[in-house]
Enzyme design. Sequence first.
Site, PDB file in Angstrom:
ATOM      1  N   GLU A 183       0.712  -1.293   0.004  1.00  0.00           N
ATOM      2  CA  GLU A 183      -0.074   0.007   0.128  1.00  0.00           C
ATOM      3  C   GLU A 183       0.728   1.284  -0.065  1.00  0.00           C
ATOM      4  O   GLU A 183       0.416   2.162   0.545  1.00  0.00           O
ATOM      5  CB  GLU A 183      -0.962  -0.075   1.290  1.00  0.00           C
ATOM      6  CG  GLU A 183      -0.281   0.096   2.573  1.00  0.00           C
ATOM      7  CD  GLU A 183       0.198  -1.167   3.262  1.00  0.00           C
ATOM      8  OE1 GLU A 183       0.230  -2.271   2.695  1.00  0.00           O
ATOM      9  OE2 GLU A 183       0.180  -1.157   4.644  1.00  0.00           O
ATOM     10  N   GLU A 197      -5.641  -2.503  -0.616  1.00  0.00           N
ATOM     11  CA  GLU A 197      -4.605  -1.650  -0.529  1.00  0.00           C
ATOM     12  C   GLU A 197      -4.687  -0.278  -0.678  1.00  0.00           C
ATOM     13  O   GLU A 197      -4.491   0.654   0.018  1.00  0.00           O
ATOM     14  CB  GLU A 197      -3.634  -1.901  -1.858  1.00  0.00           C
ATOM     15  CG  GLU A 197      -3.082  -3.440  -1.827  1.00  0.00           C
ATOM     16  CD  GLU A 197      -2.485  -4.083  -0.628  1.00  0.00           C
ATOM     17  OE1 GLU A 197      -1.654  -2.994   0.177  1.00  0.00           O
ATOM     18  OE2 GLU A 197      -2.335  -5.317  -0.362  1.00  0.00           O
TER      19      GLU A 197
HETATM   20  N1  0A1 Z   1       1.124  -4.415   3.704  1.00  0.00           N
HETATM   21  C1  0A1 Z   1       0.854  -5.377   2.748  1.00  0.00           C
HETATM   22  C2  0A1 Z   1       1.533  -6.616   2.981  1.00  0.00           C
HETATM   23  C3  0A1 Z   1       2.789  -6.476   2.605  1.00  0.00           C
HETATM   24  C4  0A1 Z   1       3.717  -7.001   3.882  1.00  0.00           C
HETATM   25  C5  0A1 Z   1       5.125  -7.032   3.675  1.00  0.00           C
HETATM   26  C6  0A1 Z   1       5.575  -7.143   2.424  1.00  0.00           C
HETATM   27  O1  0A1 Z   1       6.877  -7.080   2.279  1.00  0.00           O
HETATM   28  C7  0A1 Z   1       7.254  -7.887   1.535  1.00  0.00           C
HETATM   29  C8  0A1 Z   1       4.779  -6.877   1.433  1.00  0.00           C
HETATM   30  C9  0A1 Z   1       3.460  -6.528   1.652  1.00  0.00           C
HETATM   31  C10 0A1 Z   1      -0.762  -5.838   2.735  1.00  0.00           C
HETATM   32  O2  0A1 Z   1      -1.238  -5.721   3.725  1.00  0.00           O
HETATM   33  O3  0A1 Z   1      -1.241  -5.732   1.708  1.00  0.00           O
HETATM   34 ZN    ZN Z   2      -2.803  -4.948   4.402  1.00  0.00          ZN
END
Ligand code: 0A1
Ligand code: ZN
Length: 883
Positions: A272, A306
């Site tokens: 996001e 997102e």
């Molecule tokens: N915040 C994102 C999930 C996410 C977490 C860690 C990452 O590192 C590789 C990548 C994405 C979500 O909740 O969609």
């Molecule tokens: Zn998320």
Amino acid sequence: MKPETPRPIRLKDYRPPAYLVDKVDLDVSLDPTCTRVRSRLSVRPNPAASGRSGPLRLNGEHLELAEIAVNRKPLAKKDYKVTDVELTIARPPAKPFTLEIVTFVNPEGNTALQGIYRSNGVYCSQCEAEGFRRITYFPDRPDVLATYKVRIEADPEEAPVLLSNGNPVERGTIKGGKRHYAVWHDPHPKPSYLFALVGGDLASIASTFRTMSGRKVDLAIYVEHGKEDRAAWAMDSLKRAMRWDEERFGREYDLDVFNIVAVSDFNMGAMENKGLNIFNDRLVLASPETATDTIFEHIESVVAHEYFHNWTGNRITCRDWFQLCLKEGLTVFRDQEFTGDERSKTVQRIIDVRKLKTHQFAEDAGPLSHPVRPESYIEINNFYTATVYEKGAEVVRMIEKLLGAETFRKGMDLYFARHDGEAATVEQFIQCFEDASGIDLTQFRLWYSQSGTPELVCGLKYDKAKKTAELEVEQVLPPTPGQPNKKPFHIPFKIGLLGANGHDIDLQLEDGEEVTDGLLSLTKRRQTFRFTDVPSRPVPSLLRDFSAPVNVTIDLDDPDYELLMAADSDLFNRWQAAATYATRTLVEIVRILGSGKSTARGQRYAKALRAAVSSDGLDPAYRAELLRLPTQADVARIIGKNVDPALIHRAHKQLSRLVGRTLGDVLEDFYKSLADKGTFSPDSESAGRRALRNSALTLLTARGGKRDLALLSKHYSGATCMTDRAHALYLLAGIGGKEGDRALQHFYDQWKGDHVVIDTWFAAQAQSPRASTLKRVEDLTRHPLFSLTAPNKVRALIGSFAAGNPVQFNRPDGKGYAFVASQVLALDAINPQIAARMLGTFRSWRALESGRRAQARKALQRIAKTKTLSPDVKEIVSKMLEA
Ligand code: 0A1
Ligand code: ZN
């Protein structure tokens, strides 16, 4: 890899940062192996930090430091210290100062996919949770909020598109056209984990959105050249999500542009980053020929997820990573609500609960169990779990249940008003709901700190003479790692009582109190509710709408389930009754087969299912859910100990065949009458029809007759969309033989040039329950289209084998475990995050029967003994093996 033994980080050790950064100026010159990052930070001591500010400590890993200056004066070597993980300036100025740092990083060599890396030639970044420290030295923690100005420079041929967060400011060409640059400015203070940049040769589709206050936002989705058409659904989903957040939560978008970029190598689903979401391309690209309805739906919900983070995550972020559920649980709750509104509320609830039980209940029942808000971690990347996300969403949903929708919305409004622009905590979130409702949520907070799935052991006594029904509920709270004893939870428990005719009886408590909406509030370990004016022995319909993430046990008879399946006014519970009835039938078959006998059990269940699925007035999507039998993993979870996956597989096959036979004519009728006419549409109604038709096909082919197989082959070859084609491919790959081989070959020939679609080919083979599967999967790891550096390939092949093929992963000879363990070790040197995820597929190993348990332990011990493990894998494997 961090060389020293990592120490756990603890919630109770949280201290505010000693220094704050107000402004970040980045100048990034992209180069495949030697990208230069010039950073200028406006730093000041944090007035809220206790005592003297002391040394300035900046996180930094895998960096080559070239320059460092404070207030434009280069620092002498003795003024700072650099280790593998940080840079410390012992005596920084006591007043605000600028800190300039130049580092070099290697995108091409970055296989961990954290920081700046290259995917298919495209430069991109991933900073959550702690990737920014792989770009430059920085206080890389979510409570340091700064505004960012970013200049990106690159070779215009290699990277004509240059993107970062916020709004575009300027672009131009330099060095006689050999380089070009773009400048972006994000006016919203944000933590470093939301920083992003992209540079690449990408195509795009564009659109606009008019916000509720009339501002125009330019939207764009960037994809590989030639794939533009496949981004239309994601764009449509984005616009619907933006409108929904305005209408449902009053939340408006806050920048002039919103960009999405699809990349092929990505550790998770999507990210996001403020104004610049980066997506795994399998969650952007969709057309009728290439994507299943499930993928269309998934794209819709992840694009929404997102986008919704813009308010729940970005504008209000987390104080520290222990608060991860504050943004993730809440945002999952919001995306579930969105999908429910866009599609069918009941079907959505069924899908979400199924997912919760498969992933979160299983996690909570094993060695990886942790609270929604963990109290310590070694590697935060290991805590992007079903518990934080899915159970986190259920906890928010329970608040909504306890407060009612209107008051819940008031609490959300208060949360947005009070904490906009801040890095908040779970306490502050809950406080908003207490303040908005006047309800005391002290006991409710236990949902954030106690792990494990509560079990509600219920009993119902009916007194014919007094016409009363007594519902007894006991909270049984199983011990989980580090939590042997637990306090009772505050649980919203929604129920109904069905009279003999199947109608709901009015719920009237003994003290004259009426029960609104069937909602009881559980707060004690044992509670009894006595209902009056109950005309006949009622059948209880418990945990309607799945009002809390708990297991319910009650001693019901077959006819009780049959009544619930036929008549429960709560459609969710009608489905739940069917699922519970099927599970208990399967458990019974497993028990009988285990004792060496044969059984024809299942007739009653099959007949009840026949009646339920034929009832009037049900949507096709809902009927499809009724026809989906519990998975083998569901049965294993309910059995809970001494699990024999081979027996469960046999029982499952046997019941599927019985259901296929008993419902044959009904299923054939569905299959014939629901064929797609006209052009494909991904809308939920059309998808529901396809789902029902495919569910019917699954059961028909389970009969195993020649005609059934012919129908299946025809379904494959005559498919006009990927939903049908992929469904048939999975079934055919499971059956094998000439038809199976032919379909796989055909699919391969058709899609070998498409790196997204070909993953279905890998997964279908990996999930085949046939004995030859392990050998095939091993061979496929050497296939030219497979690569350990591509997370999607790893998930499609190794992940599908370990998590989607219970019978072959759990081979009694232990070779399935040994194979996955070897892959985990190979992966760990490439991408520790993905290696740790793959290792997580062992999470239920302790529930296995002793032979398999010993084999699994051997595989885990081999991993544990390896010297060079990443902290990611080390943390998971030690938890797995802890007593
Ligand atoms: N915040 C994102 C999930 C996410 C977490 C860690 C990452 O590192 C590789 C990548 C994405 C979500 O909740 O969609
Ligand atoms: Zn998320």
